[in-house]
Design a protein around this motif. Structure first.
Motif, PDB file in Angstrom:
ATOM      1  N   ASP A   4     -42.141  35.874 -34.421  1.00  0.00           N
ATOM      2  CA  ASP A   4     -41.571  37.142 -35.015  1.00  0.00           C
ATOM      3  C   ASP A   4     -40.878  36.020 -36.308  1.00  0.00           C
ATOM      4  N   ILE A   5     -41.853  35.682 -37.504  1.00  0.00           N
ATOM      5  CA  ILE A   5     -40.674  36.180 -38.150  1.00  0.00           C
ATOM      6  C   ILE A   5     -40.007  36.575 -38.856  1.00  0.00           C
ATOM      7  N   ARG A   6     -40.012  38.183 -38.947  1.00  0.00           N
ATOM      8  CA  ARG A   6     -38.671  38.733 -39.272  1.00  0.00           C
ATOM      9  C   ARG A   6     -37.750  37.866 -38.032  1.00  0.00           C
ATOM     10  N   LYS A   7     -37.937  37.611 -37.271  1.00  0.00           N
ATOM     11  CA  LYS A   7     -36.269  36.727 -35.996  1.00  0.00           C
ATOM     12  C   LYS A   7     -36.068  35.440 -36.244  1.00  0.00           C
ATOM     13  N   GLY A   8     -35.435  34.991 -36.836  1.00  0.00           N
ATOM     14  CA  GLY A   8     -34.659  33.506 -36.529  1.00  0.00           C
ATOM     15  C   GLY A   8     -35.383  32.668 -35.220  1.00  0.00           C
ATOM     16  N   TYR A   9     -35.570  31.485 -35.170  1.00  0.00           N
ATOM     17  CA  TYR A   9     -35.660  30.427 -34.120  1.00  0.00           C
ATOM     18  C   TYR A   9     -34.597  31.095 -33.332  1.00  0.00           C
ATOM     19  N   ILE A  10     -34.092  31.411 -33.411  1.00  0.00           N
ATOM     20  CA  ILE A  10     -32.185  30.578 -32.604  1.00  0.00           C
ATOM     21  C   ILE A  10     -33.126  32.496 -31.500  1.00  0.00           C
ATOM     22  N   ASP A  11     -33.002  33.325 -32.132  1.00  0.00           N
ATOM     23  CA  ASP A  11     -32.561  34.801 -31.105  1.00  0.00           C
ATOM     24  C   ASP A  11     -34.019  34.881 -30.253  1.00  0.00           C
ATOM     25  N   GLN A  12     -35.352  33.772 -30.872  1.00  0.00           N
ATOM     26  CA  GLN A  12     -36.564  34.287 -30.647  1.00  0.00           C
ATOM     27  C   GLN A  12     -36.010  33.506 -29.357  1.00  0.00           C
ATOM     28  N   ARG A  13     -36.274  32.210 -28.830  1.00  0.00           N
ATOM     29  CA  ARG A  13     -35.456  31.118 -28.006  1.00  0.00           C
ATOM     30  C   ARG A  13     -34.097  31.470 -26.891  1.00  0.00           C
ATOM     31  N   LYS A  14     -33.311  32.043 -27.606  1.00  0.00           N
ATOM     32  CA  LYS A  14     -32.241  32.874 -26.343  1.00  0.00           C
ATOM     33  C   LYS A  14     -32.876  33.322 -25.552  1.00  0.00           C
ATOM     34  N   ALA A  15     -34.349  34.489 -26.426  1.00  0.00           N
ATOM     35  CA  ALA A  15     -35.183  36.150 -25.463  1.00  0.00           C
ATOM     36  C   ALA A  15     -35.973  34.879 -24.955  1.00  0.00           C
ATOM     37  N   ALA A  16     -36.810  33.716 -25.186  1.00  0.00           N
ATOM     38  CA  ALA A  16     -37.735  33.164 -24.409  1.00  0.00           C
ATOM     39  C   ALA A  16     -36.558  32.092 -22.644  1.00  0.00           C
ATOM     40  N   TYR A  17     -35.270  31.673 -22.848  1.00  0.00           N
ATOM     41  CA  TYR A  17     -34.960  30.801 -22.306  1.00  0.00           C
ATOM     42  C   TYR A  17     -34.515  31.639 -21.466  1.00  0.00           C
ATOM     43  N   GLY A  18     -33.891  32.748 -21.113  1.00  0.00           N
ATOM     44  CA  GLY A  18     -33.346  34.466 -20.295  1.00  0.00           C
ATOM     45  C   GLY A  18     -32.167  34.243 -19.851  1.00  0.00           C
ATOM     46  N   THR A  19     -31.483  34.762 -19.468  1.00  0.00           N
ATOM     47  CA  THR A  19     -30.220  34.268 -19.280  1.00  0.00           C
ATOM     48  C   THR A  19     -29.996  33.096 -18.282  1.00  0.00           C
ATOM     49  N   THR A  20     -28.561  33.047 -17.972  1.00  0.00           N
ATOM     50  CA  THR A  20     -27.948  31.843 -17.061  1.00  0.00           C
ATOM     51  C   THR A  20     -29.008  31.862 -15.939  1.00  0.00           C
TER      52      THR A  20
END
Length: 49
Positions: A4-20
């Protein structure tokens, strides 16, 4: 995974990684090497801008 180009890559990666907790659970059930492969795949799918 769609980028999603509206979101930065950091937010997208955080969502993809999941919680600790989710990541630790993944490692417990699948092993450390599988977790590393998953992390690399996420980084490949969502490159830095």
């Amino acid at each position: 995974m769609r980028i999603d180009i509206r979101k930065g890559y950091i937010d997208q990666r955080k969502a993809a990684y999941g919680t600790t907790e989710e990541q630790l659970d993944f490692m417990y059930h699948n092993g450390f090497e599988a977790w590393l492969e998953r992390q690399r795949a996420i980084k490949d799918d969502i490159p830095k801008e």
